[in-house]
Design an enzyme around this catalytic site. Structure first.
Site, short mmCIF file in Angstrom:
data_model
loop_
_atom_site.label_atom_id
_atom_site.label_comp_id
_atom_site.label_asym_id
_atom_site.label_seq_id
_atom_site.Cartn_x
_atom_site.Cartn_y
_atom_site.Cartn_z
N HIS A 85 0.82 -1.22 0.00
CA HIS A 85 0.00 0.00 0.00
C HIS A 85 0.86 1.27 0.00
CE1 HIS A 85 0.03 -0.03 4.58
NE2 HIS A 85 -0.04 1.26 4.41
N ASP A 222 1.20 -7.68 2.33
CA ASP A 222 1.33 -6.23 2.06
C ASP A 222 2.80 -5.81 1.88
OD1 ASP A 222 0.86 -3.55 1.82
OD2 ASP A 222 -0.41 -3.39 3.59
N SER A 625 4.00 2.27 8.43
CA SER A 625 3.80 1.29 7.38
C SER A 625 5.09 1.08 6.63
CB SER A 625 2.73 1.76 6.40
OG SER A 625 1.48 1.44 6.89
#
Ligand code: ARG
Ligand code: GLU
Length: 690
Positions: A85, A222, A625
């Site tokens: 992402h 991810d 992230s």
């Protein structure tokens, strides 16, 4: 005698206490103050291994990826991991109908196939230093706040200017920490030739989509893989065919040994923003006013979008990314609201404030909490109106587009590119319904004092928002692509007379004149009061360790692998596996439709126990992230990508029982890269610890 007994009992208690979650986002430069505690939790490296300016240390393998994520270097040749992402925008930019890398994944099979990404940068932290004295040089306490600000700005500018060297890619910034009680210098080296090396199909990299977002059990692969390039001297350079892979000072060794409950974990990354030291009024505002009102408005928008998305495949594609954006914060806020209520944080903070005020009586901090209460009382109605405006009027796509077109015309920029992007993903029935829902909500929920005159008068003349919608959408030129494409600079006046633009602009002018100045002034006063309140809290609780609120600078968060109990009679184990993906797999549900290749590999057998994700107790936030998750020996075991929604109030208050970060198990990255991408040529340059 009694004293010894108590001590003995405490020691016993400590010995049997399960490891608890670990609040704190610590400054790497000061990690020597935490290293004993980290070692007590199992860490086997030294403070110098974590952060050093004299020798290569782990910090040299961590980057700020773009401007809101983290990444880690994993080879001598500049190979970099981050989240899917985080690389999403780049993967999308390279995608077309012929090469749909978002859908099918992308794997370079050699260096020449790696794809450049103009505009993408990675920033290495060269060093940080405390510069409070230098920044406040020339400041005397008799100065006004405005004078203090100019001293700070002038001194910071000098420091930054001395160190900045665009030719060498060196960027410097002075950041105020602890509400400007301390200032720190951060010097970065910014590399700007960063190429895409690999990305799994979205059905792996975004598996579970928004259904599973912020949740456990989680099975999202991810990750995406990039490579940093440099010029012949290993210096930052624009993209060039002559560039060569960057040689890092340090890279992460990868561990394939796996994780189990209780293992030490260390997340090294760049959390964006937290507010752990605010007073009860701020927490009450977030938990009882802001979150609930924003959640309710977004629920309406999401429902409208979903209704049309489920009826039409093309609309589903048009709105999938917009819908994900709306849904991400919507889900996070729900956990935040619940968490604040569950922890009774408002009452706990009020209690703290009472004790604090008793202590502060007669000191320079007397009346400080009362002053903050007063400022919050003034701010609340204005801020509420501001947030209502941004979550309603500003979410109508046509209005925003009208404004963007007007500024393009005004700036002499072409409108066609803007228009192509807009119409590609625009479905008018959704926008019309959102227009009605949002303007009606605004009318219902806002006091007359916060309704712009234009809004009141128009609504009165139409009689209903629906009548207004019918008129606006039938008359606005912005619903007509051909008319927009034909617009010239000379049409600016016509554009400004358009009903969509007029509505957008009336609200914007109202915001600029009536709302923004008030908020700016109050926020400034509040920040100033917090400077004292932060310092006062440190004096009030001299034995407590205070970490600075997050501000996208590099931080250390340590904890351990741990499950949790989200509610009565449920316990979540901390490791998820490929078996769970198979349990969720369903070709009819977009979020759970995995690639056939993965089904085939699974059918061969032997992959049931393949780990996918794990939970740990690290204190993380948005911006973490892509952060490396490392084990007691400093080897890479995972990539952080999310938190569990029940713990998202950790941006304001940390709960050891519920706060968990979610990481991709590095072994799933290896599995997907080899079995799905057949790109195990990348493993040759990586170093495995075990
Ligand atoms: N919740 C994560 C974050 O805040 C992941 C968001 C992207 N994934 C998604 N399904 N929208 O960034
Ligand atoms: N997904 C978030 C990010 O992009 C991290 C989740 C969190 O807020 O902890 O940074």
């Amino acid at each position: 005698m009694k004293k010894y007994l108590i001590c003995g009992a405490l020691t016993l208690l400590a010995a049997f206490q399960p490891l608890r979650a670990d609040e704190g986002m610590w400054l790497p430069m000061l990690i020597s103050q935490r290293i004993e505690d980290m070692q007590a939790h199992g860490f086997r490296l030294t403070a110098e291994d974590v952060y050093s300016v004299n020798q290569a240390s782990l910090k040299d393998a961590v980057v700020l990826f773009g401007s809101g994520c983290t990444g880690e270097v994993v080879s001598r040749e500049g190979l970099l991991f981050t989240n899917h992402h985080c690389g999403y925008g780049q993967i999308q930019q390279h995608s077309s109908v012929e090469h749909d890398y978002l859908k099918d994944g992308f794997w370079a099979m050699n260096r020449s196939e790696e794809l450049p990404n103009p505009g993408l940068t990675v920033s290495f932290l060269e060093r940080m230093d405390e510069v409070t004295d230098a920044v406040l040089k020339g400041y005397v306490p008799t100065m006004s706040e405005a004078q203090r600000d100019s001293v700070v700005k002038a001194n910071s500018d000098v420091i930054v200017r001395q160190l900045t060297d665009p030719d060498k890619g060196v960027r410097a910034s002075v950041e105020a920490l602890y509400y400007a009680n301390q200032y720190f210098l951060f010097v970065y080296k910014v590399y700007r030739d960063v190429r895409l090396v690999g990305a799994p199909p979205s059905s792996i990299g975004k598996f579970g989509g928004d259904t599973d977002n912020w949740m456990w059990p989680r099975h999202t692969g991810d990750f995406s893989i990039f490579r940093i390039y440099a010029d012949k001297n290993n210096e930052p350079s624009d993209y060039s065919e002559d560039n060569i892979p960057y040689t890092p000072k340090r890279f992460f060794t990868v561990s394939r040994a796996g994780v189990k409950e209780g293992d030490f974990t260390f997340v090294y990354g760049c959390p964006g923003s937290t507010k752990e030291y605010v007073i009860s009024d701020e927490v009450r505002y977030v938990g009882e006013i802001s979150d609930p009102q924003k959640i309710a408005l977004r629920t309406q928008r999401l429902d409208i979008q979903k209704k049309y998305m489920s009826q039409d495949q093309a609309v589903r594609i048009q709105y999938s990314s917009k819908n994900a954006g709306v849904s991400n914060a919507w889900k996070k806020w729900q956990g935040e609201e619940k968490g604040i209520a569950r922890l009774k944080t408002v009452a706990a903070k009020q209690d703290f404030e009472r004790r604090f005020s008793v202590w502060a009586a007669g000191t320079r901090y007397e009346g400080l909490v009362e002053r903050l209460h007063e400022l919050y009382a003034q701010r609340e109605p204005v801020y509420r109106a501001y947030e209502y405006y941004t979550e309603t009027v500003r979410t109508v796509e046509l209005l925003q587009f009208a404004s963007n077109v007007a500024s393009a015309l005004q700036g002499g920029r072409p409108v066609d590119a803007l228009a192509e992007i807009f119409y590609k993903d625009y479905f008018q029935p959704i926008d019309e319904e959102i227009f009605v829902a949002m303007l009606e909500a605004y009318d219902r929920q806002m006091n007359p004092g916060y309704k712009p005159a234009f809004f009141r008068e128009k609504l009165a003349s139409y009689g209903s928002v629906e009548a207004w919608r019918d008129d606006l959408f039938s008359k606005s030129l912005f619903t007509d692509r051909a008319r927009v494409l034909a617009l010239k600079e000379a049409d600016l006046e016509a554009v400004k007379a358009d009903p969509a633009y007029a509505l957008y602009d009336a609200f914007y002018q109202w915001y600029r004149e009536d709302i923004q100045p008030v908020i700016t002034r109050l926020d400034r006063d509040i920040r100033l009061a917090y400077r004292d309140y932060m310092r006062a809290q440190m004096e009030f609780e001299p034995d407590k360790d205070f970490y600075p609120d997050a501000n996208l600078t590099l931080r250390v968060a340590y904890g351990h692998v741990a499950g949790y109990s989200p509610s009565d009679a449920i316990y979540y184990a901390p490791v998820s596996t490929l078996m769970g993906i198979m349990e969720k797999d369903n070709p009819d549900i977009f979020d759970y439709d995995i690639p056939q290749a993965l089904r085939d590999i699974y059918a061969e057998g032997g992959h049931d126990g393949q780990p996918v994700c794990f939970l740990a107790t690290n204190h993380t936030s948005g911006g973490n992230s892509g952060s490396p998750v490392i084990n007691a020996d400093g080897n890479l075991i995972g990539i952080n990508f999310d938190r569990v929604w029940e713990g998202t109030m950790s941006d304001l208050v940390f709960d050891p029982d519920y706060c968990r970060n979610i990481s991709l198990d590095i072994r799933y990255l290896l599995f997907v890269t080899k079995e799905i991408g057949h790109a195990d040529w990348l493993f040759d340059e990586m170093v495995f610890a075990d």
